[in-house]
Motif scaffolding. Structure first.
Motif, short mmCIF file in Angstrom:
data_model
loop_
_atom_site.label_atom_id
_atom_site.label_comp_id
_atom_site.label_asym_id
_atom_site.label_seq_id
_atom_site.Cartn_x
_atom_site.Cartn_y
_atom_site.Cartn_z
N VAL A 75 -16.00 13.58 1.95
CA VAL A 75 -14.98 14.04 2.88
C VAL A 75 -14.17 12.83 3.34
O VAL A 75 -14.76 11.82 3.74
N GLY A 76 -12.88 12.93 3.27
CA GLY A 76 -12.04 11.83 3.74
C GLY A 76 -10.68 11.89 3.11
O GLY A 76 -10.23 12.94 2.64
N GLN A 77 -10.01 10.75 3.06
CA GLN A 77 -8.68 10.71 2.48
C GLN A 77 -8.74 10.19 1.05
O GLN A 77 -9.36 9.16 0.80
N ALA A 78 -8.08 10.90 0.15
CA ALA A 78 -8.01 10.42 -1.23
C ALA A 78 -6.96 9.32 -1.28
O ALA A 78 -5.96 9.37 -0.56
N ALA A 79 -7.20 8.31 -2.12
CA ALA A 79 -6.27 7.18 -2.20
C ALA A 79 -6.25 6.64 -3.62
O ALA A 79 -7.20 6.85 -4.39
N PHE A 80 -5.16 5.97 -3.99
CA PHE A 80 -5.06 5.38 -5.34
C PHE A 80 -3.91 4.39 -5.38
O PHE A 80 -3.03 4.39 -4.50
N SER A 81 -3.92 3.54 -6.40
CA SER A 81 -2.80 2.63 -6.63
C SER A 81 -2.04 3.13 -7.84
O SER A 81 -2.62 3.65 -8.80
N VAL A 82 -0.72 2.95 -7.83
CA VAL A 82 0.09 3.44 -8.93
C VAL A 82 1.22 2.44 -9.20
O VAL A 82 1.73 1.80 -8.28
N ASP A 83 1.58 2.29 -10.49
CA ASP A 83 2.62 1.36 -10.88
C ASP A 83 3.41 1.99 -12.03
O ASP A 83 2.92 2.91 -12.69
N CYS A 85 5.16 1.88 -15.82
CA CYS A 85 4.63 1.28 -17.03
C CYS A 85 5.76 0.88 -17.96
O CYS A 85 5.95 -0.28 -18.29
N LYS A 86 6.58 1.88 -18.32
CA LYS A 86 7.66 1.57 -19.26
C LYS A 86 8.97 1.54 -18.49
O LYS A 86 9.18 2.33 -17.57
N GLY A 87 9.90 0.69 -18.88
CA GLY A 87 11.20 0.62 -18.22
C GLY A 87 11.03 0.16 -16.79
O GLY A 87 10.18 -0.68 -16.48
N TYR A 88 11.82 0.72 -15.91
CA TYR A 88 11.67 0.39 -14.50
C TYR A 88 11.89 1.67 -13.70
O TYR A 88 12.48 2.64 -14.19
N ALA A 89 11.39 1.65 -12.47
CA ALA A 89 11.44 2.87 -11.66
C ALA A 89 12.83 3.02 -11.05
O ALA A 89 13.12 2.45 -10.02
N ASP A 90 13.69 3.80 -11.73
CA ASP A 90 15.05 3.99 -11.22
C ASP A 90 15.18 5.23 -10.34
O ASP A 90 16.25 5.57 -9.88
N LYS A 124 -3.80 20.64 -1.75
CA LYS A 124 -2.79 20.23 -2.71
C LYS A 124 -1.65 19.51 -2.00
O LYS A 124 -1.22 19.94 -0.94
N GLU A 125 -1.19 18.41 -2.59
CA GLU A 125 -0.05 17.67 -2.01
C GLU A 125 0.95 17.41 -3.12
O GLU A 125 0.58 17.13 -4.26
N ILE A 126 2.23 17.44 -2.76
CA ILE A 126 3.26 16.91 -3.67
C ILE A 126 3.86 15.71 -2.95
O ILE A 126 4.33 15.85 -1.82
N ILE A 127 3.77 14.56 -3.58
CA ILE A 127 4.30 13.37 -2.90
C ILE A 127 5.41 12.74 -3.74
O ILE A 127 5.44 12.86 -4.96
N ASN A 128 6.31 12.06 -3.05
CA ASN A 128 7.41 11.35 -3.71
C ASN A 128 7.29 9.89 -3.36
O ASN A 128 7.29 9.53 -2.18
N ILE A 129 7.19 9.06 -4.39
CA ILE A 129 6.99 7.63 -4.14
C ILE A 129 8.26 6.89 -4.56
O ILE A 129 8.70 6.97 -5.71
N ASP A 130 8.85 6.18 -3.62
CA ASP A 130 10.10 5.47 -3.93
C ASP A 130 9.86 4.11 -4.55
O ASP A 130 10.56 3.71 -5.47
N ASP A 131 8.89 3.40 -4.00
CA ASP A 131 8.73 2.00 -4.41
C ASP A 131 7.43 1.79 -5.16
O ASP A 131 6.35 2.07 -4.64
N LEU A 132 7.54 1.30 -6.36
CA LEU A 132 6.35 0.98 -7.18
C LEU A 132 6.32 -0.53 -7.41
O LEU A 132 7.39 -1.14 -7.50
N PRO A 133 5.17 -1.14 -7.52
CA PRO A 133 3.84 -0.55 -7.35
C PRO A 133 3.56 -0.20 -5.90
O PRO A 133 4.23 -0.69 -5.00
N CYS A 134 2.52 0.62 -5.75
CA CYS A 134 2.28 1.13 -4.41
C CYS A 134 0.82 1.61 -4.28
O CYS A 134 0.23 2.05 -5.26
#
Ligand code: RAM
Length: 513
Positions: A75-83, A85-90, A124-134
């Protein structure tokens, strides 16, 4: 009747007793391939693979998904790192994350939901990540063993690492199983304790996934396991104060309390209200704290005063209607509740008499003992058939386990009569069986009172053992071994798989005699 000010004082006491939550990090330990297999509980086998290698070798583009598992239900908060891979995050990365206690929740994450409770309970969550890595820490507290990631709309492809849970709870350890127990019972003991640990947050919650609130029926059972394990009597006291501080308008203790954002009262659940004197008495005798017994004694008495309207000449005549006058007893609308409620009342009066004795209130002791005796005598006359040795309930003279059980718990039947009654219903195919693990607990408690250790252990091993064999490491709110997809809420994904009322096996395994 307690005034608003008195109730506020109880809430202030509850506030002071709020436990310091403990946190730890638990890493995901496997990547999962769900394999459809009809021979497995709820049709899915979760095949484990090497997670580190999987995350190193793979990146995830639009439309891809993967599932990971935790080493245990947490029980708790799920967490992860994300980056990227190809190209850049536009552009932002839109990811859907689904947390599940059982496979169906993640395997069928996007199946339409038509259940009776609000679908927003599904994690269930839908999240939007602007800045990678994060590094992402999801906003809510979840309960789960599986995390599923779906790339809804991502720039190029993403790499994931450090997938974990930041767990929280009032306790962060597990007492080891008693040495002398055989392997299966050790597993049952640990799953039962993990269930309690995961539900033990700021109060004793019924289930950390759902309903995440304090229910009186669940509290009684949690207090029993707590007594033989964590002994956090401070949290039990806190829960009693929360109930005392959130009364219904007529002074009835409500069935459940929601704690956040501020403590709020839930519904009328009259059988739970009758448990209040019992929980209070047990708490006083187990913790030795008589002061709280003194403080809440009048409130406990008031509950039974309120219940008088459901009795005519000493016999329960209330009508169960989940919307207006709810006697829960079990997840079974067919169940005639008369005998079970008669038993609740006798047990509650007995508890009041015992509590009065502990507090030196001798007049009250005599008064409540007499009340219990009267109701017990009426029960024996109207509801017990000495020839068949079975308790019947209602106009149709329905035979159920629940009726026998509550006549045993309340002492209306002697242990020997109780044993005969239970054996008789075992041989009565038409007898209504326990529907939920809540009633199953009371069946075990009844066998315990009847002194039939063998029966108790057999049933316990069979029921909880089969849950373990079906993959449980915490015990499930709903369990009908022959109906894997049964849900009182019309969708199995809504069932809670870590549920307070299902976790009492450790009590029976550890309590001694
Ligand atoms: C369900 C929950 C809860 C229980 C109530 C009466 O909503 O499982 O634990 O106490 O029913």
């Amino acid at each position: 009747m307690l005034s608003k000010t008195q109730q506020e004082q109880f809430l202030a006491k509850a506030q002071k007793l709020a436990p310091q939550l403990k946190y730890r990090t638990v890493d995901a330990d496997a990547v999962i391939t769900p394999v459809k297999d009809k021979s497995v509980w709820q049709d899915y086998r979760m095949k484990k693979g090497d997670l580190a290698g999987f995350l190193k070798d793979n990146d995830f583009a639009n439309g891809s998904s993967f599932i990971v598992s935790m080493p245990e239900t947490v029980v708790g908060q799920a967490a992860f790192s994300v980056d990227f891979c190809k190209g850049y995050a536009d552009s932002p990365s839109r990811i859907q994350i689904t947390i599940g206690e059982l496979p169906q929740e993640v395997v069928n994450a996007d199946m339409p939901y038509n259940g009776t409770l609000n679908g927003s309970w599904l994690q269930k969550e839908i999240i939007n990540i602007d800045d990678l890595p994060c590094d992402v820490i999801l906003p809510r507290r979840y309960s789960g063993k599986y995390i599923r990631f779906d790339m809804l709309n991502v720039p190029g492809s993403l790499k994931f690492s450090n997938i974990r849970f930041i767990t929280c709870g009032a306790e962060d350890f597990m007492p080891p199983p008693p040495e002398h127990l055989p392997e299966l019972l050790k597993k049952i003991d640990q799953a039962s304790i993990r269930t309690l640990r995961n539900c033990m947050q700021l109060s004793f919650e019924d289930g950390p996934k759902r309903d995440r609130r304090l229910w009186l029926g669940d509290l009684r059972l949690q207090a029993m396991v707590n007594k033989v394990t964590y002994r956090r009597f401070d949290i039990v006291a806190r829960c009693l104060y929360l109930f005392a501080g959130t009364l219904l308008d007529d002074g009835e203790v409500c069935g459940c309390v929601m704690e956040r954002p501020a403590p709020r009262r839930g519904c009328h659940t009259h059988d739970y209200a009758m448990l209040f004197p019992i929980v209070l008495k047990e708490h006083c005798s187990w913790s030795g704290d008589l002061a709280i017994g003194e403080e809440l004694f009048d409130l406990a008495c008031h509950q039974m005063k309120l219940m008088e309207r459901f009795f005519t000449d000493g016999l329960f005549t209330g009508v169960n209607d989940p919307w207006t006058s709810w006697f829960f007893v079990d997840h079974d609308l067919e169940l005639d509740r008369q005998a079970a409620m008669q038993g609740h009342a006798v047990a509650a009066y007995r508890a009041l008499a015992e509590l009065a004795a502990m507090l030196g209130k001798h007049e009250q002791q005599t008064k409540f003992a007499a009340k219990a005796d009267t109701l017990a005598a009426v029960a024996r006359e109207k509801l017990y058939d000495p020839v068949s040795g079975v308790v019947v309930s209602g106009k149709e003279r329905q035979i159920s386990y629940a009726s026998q059980i509550w006549m045993i718990i309340s002492g209306v039947l002697t242990p020997e009569e109780g044993r005969k009654a239970l054996l008789a219903v075992e041989n009565t195919p038409a007898a209504l069986r326990p529907s939920s693990p809540y009633m199953f607990h009371y069946l075990l408690e009844a066998w315990d009172i009847c002194g039939d250790e063998k029966h108790l252990l057999e049933l316990l091993t069979d029921y909880y053992g089969s849950m373990i064999n079906n993959g449980a490491d915490t015990f499930w709110e709903v369990y009908r071994p022959d109906e894997p997809f049964f849900s009182p809420y019309n969708d199995v994904r809504m069932n809670s798989a870590c549920h307070a009322w299902s976790g009492t096996a450790a009590y029976f395994l550890r309590k001694g005699n």
